[in-house]
Every structure is written in C-alpha cells, then in structure tokens.
Scaffold this motif. Structure first.
Motif, PDB file in Angstrom:
ATOM      1  N   PHE A  89       0.849  -1.189   0.000  1.00 60.35           N
ATOM      2  CA  PHE A  89       0.000   0.000   0.000  1.00 60.35           C
ATOM      3  C   PHE A  89       0.880   1.232   0.000  1.00 60.35           C
ATOM      4  CE2 PHE A  89       0.766  -0.897   4.344  1.00 60.35           C
ATOM      5  CZ  PHE A  89       0.208  -2.122   4.624  1.00 60.35           C
ATOM      6  N   GLU A  90       0.209   2.354  -0.160  1.00 64.19           N
ATOM      7  CA  GLU A  90       0.953   3.593  -0.315  1.00 64.19           C
ATOM      8  C   GLU A  90       1.852   3.847   0.894  1.00 64.19           C
ATOM      9  OE1 GLU A  90      -1.750   6.748  -1.770  1.00 64.19           O
ATOM     10  OE2 GLU A  90      -0.133   8.061  -1.020  1.00 64.19           O
ATOM     11  N   GLY A  91       3.082   4.192   0.617  1.00 63.09           N
ATOM     12  CA  GLY A  91       3.996   4.549   1.698  1.00 63.09           C
ATOM     13  C   GLY A  91       4.706   3.372   2.339  1.00 63.09           C
ATOM     14  N   ILE A  92       4.409   2.154   1.868  1.00 60.05           N
ATOM     15  CA  ILE A  92       4.987   0.973   2.525  1.00 60.05           C
ATOM     16  C   ILE A  92       6.518   0.953   2.428  1.00 60.05           C
ATOM     17  CG2 ILE A  92       4.729  -0.569   0.530  1.00 60.05           C
ATOM     18  CD1 ILE A  92       3.992  -1.804   3.983  1.00 60.05           C
ATOM     19  N   GLU A  93       7.060   1.408   1.302  1.00 60.62           N
ATOM     20  CA  GLU A  93       8.523   1.372   1.127  1.00 60.62           C
ATOM     21  C   GLU A  93       9.230   2.232   2.171  1.00 60.62           C
ATOM     22  OE1 GLU A  93      10.501  -0.600  -0.172  1.00 60.62           O
ATOM     23  OE2 GLU A  93       8.905  -1.673  -1.233  1.00 60.62           O
ATOM     24  N   VAL A  94       8.661   3.387   2.455  1.00 57.63           N
ATOM     25  CA  VAL A  94       9.261   4.275   3.455  1.00 57.63           C
ATOM     26  C   VAL A  94       9.229   3.601   4.831  1.00 57.63           C
ATOM     27  CG1 VAL A  94       9.130   6.578   4.501  1.00 57.63           C
ATOM     28  CG2 VAL A  94       8.433   6.254   2.133  1.00 57.63           C
ATOM     29  N   ILE A  95       8.115   2.917   5.122  1.00 56.94           N
ATOM     30  CA  ILE A  95       7.996   2.252   6.428  1.00 56.94           C
ATOM     31  C   ILE A  95       8.966   1.070   6.505  1.00 56.94           C
ATOM     32  CG2 ILE A  95       6.406   1.084   8.018  1.00 56.94           C
ATOM     33  CD1 ILE A  95       4.128   2.758   6.848  1.00 56.94           C
ATOM     34  N   ARG A  96       9.119   0.340   5.399  1.00 54.08           N
ATOM     35  CA  ARG A  96      10.101  -0.764   5.362  1.00 54.08           C
ATOM     36  C   ARG A  96      11.494  -0.249   5.706  1.00 54.08           C
ATOM     37  NH1 ARG A  96       7.284  -3.193   0.410  1.00 54.08           N
ATOM     38  NH2 ARG A  96       6.073  -4.836   1.428  1.00 54.08           N
ATOM     39  N   LYS A  97      11.853   0.845   5.079  1.00 58.24           N
ATOM     40  CA  LYS A  97      13.195   1.401   5.264  1.00 58.24           C
ATOM     41  C   LYS A  97      13.355   1.911   6.706  1.00 58.24           C
ATOM     42  CE  LYS A  97      16.263   4.720   2.975  1.00 58.24           C
ATOM     43  NZ  LYS A  97      16.175   5.889   3.873  1.00 58.24           N
ATOM     44  N   ARG A  98      12.344   2.595   7.184  1.00 52.06           N
ATOM     45  CA  ARG A  98      12.402   3.180   8.524  1.00 52.06           C
ATOM     46  C   ARG A  98      12.471   2.097   9.606  1.00 52.06           C
ATOM     47  NH1 ARG A  98      14.786   6.483   9.943  1.00 52.06           N
ATOM     48  NH2 ARG A  98      14.284   8.213  11.303  1.00 52.06           N
ATOM     49  N   SER A  99      11.824   0.951   9.334  1.00 55.17           N
ATOM     50  CA  SER A  99      11.797  -0.109  10.348  1.00 55.17           C
ATOM     51  C   SER A  99      13.197  -0.670  10.624  1.00 55.17           C
ATOM     52  CB  SER A  99      10.833  -1.224   9.946  1.00 55.17           C
ATOM     53  OG  SER A  99      11.345  -1.914   8.840  1.00 55.17           O
ATOM     54  N   LEU A 100      14.103  -0.505   9.689  1.00 57.34           N
ATOM     55  CA  LEU A 100      15.484  -0.949   9.917  1.00 57.34           C
ATOM     56  C   LEU A 100      16.270   0.084  10.721  1.00 57.34           C
ATOM     57  CD1 LEU A 100      16.214  -2.385   6.367  1.00 57.34           C
ATOM     58  CD2 LEU A 100      15.964  -3.706   8.481  1.00 57.34           C
ATOM     59  N   GLU A 101      15.786   1.310  10.709  1.00 55.64           N
ATOM     60  CA  GLU A 101      16.522   2.393  11.375  1.00 55.64           C
ATOM     61  C   GLU A 101      15.948   2.715  12.758  1.00 55.64           C
ATOM     62  OE1 GLU A 101      17.007   4.423   6.954  1.00 55.64           O
ATOM     63  OE2 GLU A 101      15.569   5.215   8.404  1.00 55.64           O
ATOM     64  N   ASN A 102      14.619   2.799  12.838  1.00 57.78           N
ATOM     65  CA  ASN A 102      13.990   3.232  14.094  1.00 57.78           C
ATOM     66  C   ASN A 102      12.599   2.600  14.226  1.00 57.78           C
ATOM     67  OD1 ASN A 102      12.380   4.866  15.949  1.00 57.78           O
ATOM     68  ND2 ASN A 102      14.120   6.275  15.962  1.00 57.78           N
ATOM     69  N   LEU A 103      12.488   1.643  15.144  1.00 51.07           N
ATOM     70  CA  LEU A 103      11.230   0.898  15.290  1.00 51.07           C
ATOM     71  C   LEU A 103      10.063   1.810  15.659  1.00 51.07           C
ATOM     72  CD1 LEU A 103      12.364  -2.319  17.228  1.00 51.07           C
ATOM     73  CD2 LEU A 103      11.680  -2.163  14.816  1.00 51.07           C
ATOM     74  N   ASP A 104      10.282   2.725  16.599  1.00 50.63           N
ATOM     75  CA  ASP A 104       9.185   3.579  17.054  1.00 50.63           C
ATOM     76  C   ASP A 104       8.659   4.464  15.926  1.00 50.63           C
ATOM     77  OD1 ASP A 104       9.054   2.610  19.628  1.00 50.63           O
ATOM     78  OD2 ASP A 104      10.428   4.115  20.450  1.00 50.63           O
ATOM     79  N   GLU A 105       9.576   5.020  15.156  1.00 49.97           N
ATOM     80  CA  GLU A 105       9.124   5.885  14.051  1.00 49.97           C
ATOM     81  C   GLU A 105       8.373   5.074  12.999  1.00 49.97           C
ATOM     82  OE1 GLU A 105      12.335   8.302  12.583  1.00 49.97           O
ATOM     83  OE2 GLU A 105      12.524   9.335  14.514  1.00 49.97           O
ATOM     84  N   ALA A 106       8.856   3.874  12.723  1.00 47.77           N
ATOM     85  CA  ALA A 106       8.178   3.022  11.740  1.00 47.77           C
ATOM     86  C   ALA A 106       6.790   2.626  12.243  1.00 47.77           C
ATOM     87  CB  ALA A 106       9.024   1.783  11.456  1.00 47.77           C
ATOM     88  N   ILE A 107       6.689   2.326  13.535  1.00 48.30           N
ATOM     89  CA  ILE A 107       5.390   1.949  14.097  1.00 48.30           C
ATOM     90  C   ILE A 107       4.421   3.130  14.054  1.00 48.30           C
ATOM     91  CG2 ILE A 107       4.202   1.320  16.246  1.00 48.30           C
ATOM     92  CD1 ILE A 107       6.540  -0.589  16.786  1.00 48.30           C
ATOM     93  N   LEU A 108       4.918   4.318  14.352  1.00 45.66           N
ATOM     94  CA  LEU A 108       4.051   5.501  14.273  1.00 45.66           C
ATOM     95  C   LEU A 108       3.506   5.665  12.848  1.00 45.66           C
ATOM     96  CD1 LEU A 108       2.804   8.034  15.510  1.00 45.66           C
ATOM     97  CD2 LEU A 108       4.965   9.235  15.100  1.00 45.66           C
ATOM     98  N   MET A 109       4.363   5.467  11.864  1.00 47.07           N
ATOM     99  CA  MET A 109       3.901   5.571  10.468  1.00 47.07           C
ATOM    100  C   MET A 109       2.886   4.475  10.145  1.00 47.07           C
ATOM    101  SD  MET A 109       7.193   6.764   8.234  1.00 47.07           S
ATOM    102  CE  MET A 109       8.464   5.785   8.905  1.00 47.07           C
ATOM    103  N   ALA A 110       3.146   3.266  10.625  1.00 50.29           N
ATOM    104  CA  ALA A 110       2.213   2.158  10.380  1.00 50.29           C
ATOM    105  C   ALA A 110       0.857   2.456  11.038  1.00 50.29           C
ATOM    106  CB  ALA A 110       2.794   0.856  10.927  1.00 50.29           C
ATOM    107  N   LEU A 111       0.885   2.964  12.258  1.00 51.16           N
ATOM    108  CA  LEU A 111      -0.370   3.272  12.962  1.00 51.16           C
ATOM    109  C   LEU A 111      -1.137   4.383  12.254  1.00 51.16           C
ATOM    110  CD1 LEU A 111       0.994   3.042  16.614  1.00 51.16           C
ATOM    111  CD2 LEU A 111      -0.754   1.541  15.623  1.00 51.16           C
ATOM    112  N   ASP A 112      -0.421   5.407  11.774  1.00 50.54           N
ATOM    113  CA  ASP A 112      -1.082   6.464  10.995  1.00 50.54           C
ATOM    114  C   ASP A 112      -1.810   5.847   9.804  1.00 50.54           C
ATOM    115  OD1 ASP A 112      -0.169   8.504  12.609  1.00 50.54           O
ATOM    116  OD2 ASP A 112       1.456   9.119  11.290  1.00 50.54           O
ATOM    117  N   SER A 113      -1.116   4.948   9.127  1.00 52.66           N
ATOM    118  CA  SER A 113      -1.679   4.326   7.933  1.00 52.66           C
ATOM    119  C   SER A 113      -2.899   3.462   8.271  1.00 52.66           C
ATOM    120  CB  SER A 113      -0.575   3.502   7.253  1.00 52.66           C
ATOM    121  OG  SER A 113      -1.119   2.589   6.364  1.00 52.66           O
ATOM    122  N   ILE A 114      -2.783   2.669   9.328  1.00 54.58           N
ATOM    123  CA  ILE A 114      -3.904   1.801   9.744  1.00 54.58           C
ATOM    124  C   ILE A 114      -5.115   2.650  10.137  1.00 54.58           C
ATOM    125  CG2 ILE A 114      -4.694   0.197  11.562  1.00 54.58           C
ATOM    126  CD1 ILE A 114      -1.739  -0.860  11.601  1.00 54.58           C
TER     127      ILE A 114
END
Ligand code: DGI
Ligand code: FE
Ligand code: FE
Length: 188
Positions: free
Chosen positions: A134-159
C-alpha cells in the motif's frame, strides 16, 4: 519448528502459512538489526496468526471456553479477535508460557502503548512483509530498519487512516499505541 509448521499448515492453510513464514523472515531481520532475542521473535512471528482462520462465531465460543475476558470491540470483530484468542490457544497447543511471546501475539493487530522490542518487531514485520502493498509501505520498510518507534508511528497512521476511510471502529489500543509514541516525541 517443523512440528509447529505442520500444525500450522493444517490450521491456517498454505497461503497464510506463506504469509506467516514471510513475517518470520522479516522479524528475524529486524531482530538482528535491533538486537532483540531472535528465538522469542521467531516463535511469536510463527504463531501470530494461529487463530486467523477461525470464524467469528467459533472464535467467540472458544473465547468463552477459555474464559478469556475480551473487551466488546475485540469480541465482535473478526479482524481483532484472532490476536488474543491465538495467544491463548498456542499456550495450550505448544505449552508456551513466555508472556512476552504471548503479548506479541495478543497485540500484533492493534499494537498497544509501551510495547517491548519483541512486540514491536512482530507488529511491524506483519505490516511490512513483502506481500503487503500500500501507499507509503517502502518508506515504512526502510524506517523499520533504522527506528522501530518511528516506523510503528507511520504504520499506525496508515492503519488509522485506512480504518477511518472504511468507517470502522478503531480499537482503543491502536489509538493508545499512537498517542504513547507521540507523547514520547517520536516523529518530531
Ligand atoms: O492477520 P493479518 O491479516 O496478517 O494482519 P493483522 O492482524 O494486522 O490484521 C489486519 C486487519 O486488522 C486489517 O484489516 C486492519 C484491521 N485492524 C487493525 N487495527 C484495527 C483493525 N480493525 C479494527 N476494527 N480496529 C483496529 O484498531
Ligand atoms: Fe493477524
Ligand atoms: Fe499476519
């Protein structure tokens, strides 16, 4: 591990087993990257959707049999009930007593505030596994390797956006998970 996979194949079918093994793979990448206990992450990922193929009606029966106390939003949602029910079932089926593994399974759909690293990894791995698109998934994939909390915040926004668009009920844990991260200053 092989025994678990055989039980899983019977229970959730080949397709969801494929998803599950992808989540295991992603989880292990994240566990290595973020120095989380790999064995715990692996077991939680492997079993996270254990109750996914059970109808809502049957799930409600099982919840009663197990005397599980679930809130009204969870017990009336075919999307949400499989997390907590699955955690209870794998305790029985595989004698899993590790509370962190059980919590990772319980909260894998909604998240919650103050998750452990194991919980965060299973939540995110489920969200970013290769078949998800889905839209924005690539950014979240990349972020999840760098910062779990930031990636989760993005995932929650999307959900949450997705659920609002569908006019679905949003579980309080999903909101609490996001508020918790915002209060910590994540994403600033
Ligand atoms: O079991 P999976 O399909 O692998 O993934 P999942 O356990 O994350 O479930 C995803 C579904 O759950 C998706 O359709 C969105 C939905 N969901 C996530 N958070 C909430 C939710 N549904 C409701 N009603 N409320 C939530 O807070
Ligand atoms: Fe799930
Ligand atoms: Fe899943």
């Amino acid at each position: 591990m092989d025994r678990i996979i055989e039980v899983l194949r019977d229970r959730i079918g080949e397709k969801r087993l494929g998803h599950t093994l992808s989540v295991v793979e992603e989880s292990l990448i994240l566990a290595k990257k973020h120095k989380a206990p790999e064995e715990k992450v692996k077991i939680a990922a492997l079993l996270h959707d254990f109750a996914k193929n059970i109808t809502l009606e049957e799930s409600v029966k099982l919840v009663k049999d197990y005397n599980l106390e679930l809130d009204d939003v969870t017990i009336t949602s075919s999307e949400l009930i499989h997390g907590p029910l699955g955690a209870r079932m794998v305790r029985d089926y595989f004698n899993i007593g590790d509370q962190e593994i059980l919590n990772a399974i319980t909260y894998h759909t909604t998240g919650r505030e103050n998750m452990t690293t194991v919980e965060k990894i299973v939540f995110l791995a489920d969200f970013i596994e290769p078949a998800r698109d889905f839209e924005g998934i690539e950014v979240i994939r990349k972020r999840s390797l760098e910062n779990l909390d930031e990636a989760i915040l993005m995932a929650l926004d999307s959900i949450i956006s997705y659920l609002i668009n569908k006019r679905s009920i949003i579980h309080a844990n999903t909101i609490h998970a996001r508020n918790y991260l915002l209060k910590k200053g994540i994403g600033e």
